[in-house]
Design an enzyme around this catalytic site. Structure first.
Site, PDB file in Angstrom:
ATOM      1  N   GLU A   1       0.901  -0.724   0.196  1.00  0.00           N
ATOM      2  CA  GLU A   1      -0.041   0.319  -0.037  1.00  0.00           C
ATOM      3  C   GLU A   1       0.968   0.647   0.265  1.00  0.00           C
ATOM      4  O   GLU A   1       0.411   2.102  -0.336  1.00  0.00           O
ATOM      5  CB  GLU A   1      -0.846   0.108   0.677  1.00  0.00           C
TER       6      GLU A   1
ATOM      7  N   TYR B   1     -14.676  26.008  -4.995  1.00  0.00           N
ATOM      8  CA  TYR B   1     -15.006  24.578  -4.740  1.00  0.00           C
ATOM      9  C   TYR B   1     -13.319  23.821  -6.156  1.00  0.00           C
ATOM     10  O   TYR B   1     -13.311  22.854  -5.716  1.00  0.00           O
ATOM     11  CB  TYR B   1     -16.030  23.847  -4.725  1.00  0.00           C
TER      12      TYR B   1
ATOM     13  N   ASN C   1      -6.720  41.088  35.705  1.00  0.00           N
ATOM     14  CA  ASN C   1      -7.213  39.654  34.830  1.00  0.00           C
ATOM     15  C   ASN C   1      -8.138  40.615  33.687  1.00  0.00           C
ATOM     16  O   ASN C   1      -8.260  41.282  33.036  1.00  0.00           O
ATOM     17  CB  ASN C   1      -9.147  39.688  35.922  1.00  0.00           C
TER      18      ASN C   1
ATOM     19  N   ILE D   1       0.529  26.464  28.910  1.00  0.00           N
ATOM     20  CA  ILE D   1       1.485  27.612  28.760  1.00  0.00           C
ATOM     21  C   ILE D   1       0.850  27.770  30.291  1.00  0.00           C
ATOM     22  O   ILE D   1       2.166  29.179  30.865  1.00  0.00           O
ATOM     23  CB  ILE D   1      -0.144  28.696  28.044  1.00  0.00           C
ATOM     24  N   GLU D   2       0.389  27.961  31.078  1.00  0.00           N
ATOM     25  CA  GLU D   2       0.478  27.675  32.214  1.00  0.00           C
ATOM     26  C   GLU D   2       1.395  27.849  32.485  1.00  0.00           C
ATOM     27  O   GLU D   2       2.004  28.314  33.700  1.00  0.00           O
ATOM     28  CB  GLU D   2      -0.621  27.654  33.054  1.00  0.00           C
TER      29      GLU D   2
ATOM     30  N   ARG E   1       3.768  28.279  36.028  1.00  0.00           N
ATOM     31  CA  ARG E   1       2.219  28.527  37.400  1.00  0.00           C
ATOM     32  C   ARG E   1       2.479  27.032  38.399  1.00  0.00           C
ATOM     33  O   ARG E   1       3.240  25.686  37.102  1.00  0.00           O
ATOM     34  CB  ARG E   1       1.013  28.202  35.825  1.00  0.00           C
TER      35      ARG E   1
ATOM     36  N   ARG F   1      -0.440  33.068  41.972  1.00  0.00           N
ATOM     37  CA  ARG F   1      -0.246  32.316  40.691  1.00  0.00           C
ATOM     38  C   ARG F   1       0.414  33.376  39.348  1.00  0.00           C
ATOM     39  O   ARG F   1      -0.534  34.373  39.872  1.00  0.00           O
ATOM     40  CB  ARG F   1      -1.681  31.526  39.870  1.00  0.00           C
TER      41      ARG F   1
ATOM     42  N   ASP G   1      -3.073  32.145  35.593  1.00  0.00           N
ATOM     43  CA  ASP G   1      -4.496  31.417  35.792  1.00  0.00           C
ATOM     44  C   ASP G   1      -5.357  31.335  34.405  1.00  0.00           C
ATOM     45  O   ASP G   1      -5.508  32.278  33.690  1.00  0.00           O
ATOM     46  CB  ASP G   1      -5.172  32.216  36.579  1.00  0.00           C
TER      47      ASP G   1
ATOM     48  N   ASP H   1      -8.863  30.165  32.611  1.00  0.00           N
ATOM     49  CA  ASP H   1     -10.084  29.099  32.460  1.00  0.00           C
ATOM     50  C   ASP H   1     -10.961  28.796  31.062  1.00  0.00           C
ATOM     51  O   ASP H   1     -11.370  30.330  30.867  1.00  0.00           O
ATOM     52  CB  ASP H   1     -10.392  29.309  33.921  1.00  0.00           C
TER      53      ASP H   1
ATOM     54  N   LEU I   1     -12.781  18.600  33.796  1.00  0.00           N
ATOM     55  CA  LEU I   1     -13.141  19.571  32.807  1.00  0.00           C
ATOM     56  C   LEU I   1     -15.132  19.988  33.409  1.00  0.00           C
ATOM     57  O   LEU I   1     -16.085  19.001  33.081  1.00  0.00           O
ATOM     58  CB  LEU I   1     -12.950  19.946  31.762  1.00  0.00           C
TER      59      LEU I   1
ATOM     60  N   PRO J   1     -20.279  24.896  31.116  1.00  0.00           N
ATOM     61  CA  PRO J   1     -19.867  26.522  31.698  1.00  0.00           C
ATOM     62  C   PRO J   1     -18.617  26.644  32.743  1.00  0.00           C
ATOM     63  O   PRO J   1     -19.476  25.623  33.921  1.00  0.00           O
ATOM     64  CB  PRO J   1     -20.812  27.568  31.162  1.00  0.00           C
TER      65      PRO J   1
ATOM     66  N   ARG K   1     -18.699  35.866  39.639  1.00  0.00           N
ATOM     67  CA  ARG K   1     -17.579  36.146  40.004  1.00  0.00           C
ATOM     68  C   ARG K   1     -17.595  37.504  38.549  1.00  0.00           C
ATOM     69  O   ARG K   1     -17.285  37.421  37.765  1.00  0.00           O
ATOM     70  CB  ARG K   1     -16.297  35.326  39.209  1.00  0.00           C
TER      71      ARG K   1
END
Length: 275
Positions: free
Chosen positions: A22, A54, A175, A196-197, A202, A211, A214, A216, A230, A233, A240
């Site tokens: 193949e 296309y 924030n 990435i943290e 972190r 920290r 953070d 989220d 996880l 939402p 918050r």
């Protein structure tokens, strides 16, 4: 359902497979694509620039399929779907079927195929930092997110300074929120956020503690998800103010899929509770 453009049974001679015959000799594959897009503008203007070319897309798909051999047609389909979505930003998503008419299974069959659907997703993230160069960490997170394959940062809110949350004595936070377009699943995105943290040094030693960075997931489309790792939402989102305030800049009318309240409504409730 939305508008679609369909390409059916595009014949491609490629080298996907596990067995040597193949990968060396190759074989015929049949590729069908359903392109999820909005044809309204092109339908009214009759101008190709307002549509998906296309013919060009079929040529790209054919060349990519030949140039990227895989052992499994599952992998070939996955890689091609992602390549198409990265190349054609007007597409909302693609449904792709890769058929293998000459599958070497030693039985009389017509074809073996894999069919997948992949779409772009709209995600809202919360970002925070209260150690070191707080703005530098947030700026770095935005750059790292935008550089992550399958992710594009569409917008970032202004940065606001807020008191710490959770009862642990510590410095004030900077924030913000980010709007992200991604091809990643929620779990894959979480892995990238954790990466990435970690690159921002972190440390997870104190719950709700200080920290460097953070990140989220607040919303992922209108998905409702609850796993061991996880929850979407975000469970504390509606409580918050320091999240809802910057989120209001990006999506004031985004509606919580469980509470059925907009970001603006949830923010007003938080502000009234604080009085």
């Amino acid at each position: 359902m939305g508008d679609v453009i369909q390409i059916e049974n595009l014949a491609v001679f490629a080298f996907h497979g596990v067995y040597p015959e193949e990968t060396k000799l190759g074989q015929k594959f049949l590729l069908s694509l359903t392109l999820h897009t909005d044809t309204r503008k092109a339908g009214r203007s009759d101008d190709l620039k307002d549509s998906i070319h296309y013919g060009e897309l079929a040529s790209f798909a054919s060349q990519y399929t030949v140039a990227h051999p895989c052992k499994l047609i599952e992998a070939a389909a996955e890689q091609l779907a992602e390549a198409i979505l990265l190349r054609y930003p007007k597409l909302r998503g693609v449904t792709l079927e890769l058929k293998k008419p000459w599958a070497p299974v030693g039985l009389p069959l017509e074809t073996v195929s894999v069919k997948i659907s992949r779409f772009r997703h709209r995600v809202y993230l919360a970002m925070g930092s209260n150690l070191g160069d707080r703005k530098g960490y947030l700026d770095g997170a935005v750059r790292a997110l935008d550089a992550t394959e399958g992710c594009h940062v569409a917008a970032v809110s202004g940065y606001i300074e807020t008191a710490p949350y959770g009862g642990v004595e510590q410095g004030d936070f900077l924030n913000a929120c980010a709007e992200l377009e991604t091809l990643l699943t929620p779990e894959e995105l979480l892995e990238q956020l954790n990466r990435i943290e970690k690159e921002a040094n972190r440390e997870r030693t104190i719950h709700w503690g200080p920290r460097t960075l953070d990140l989220d997931i607040l919303f992922y489309d209108d998905l409702i998800l609850e796993t061991d790792r996880l929850v979407i939402p975000h469970t504390e989102l509606h409580k918050r103010t320091f999240v809802l305030e910057p989120l209001k800049e990006l999506a004031p009318n985004k509606r919580h899929p469980i509470l059925k309240k907009t970001v603006l409504e949830m923010l007003r409730e938080c502000e009234q509770t604080a009085l």
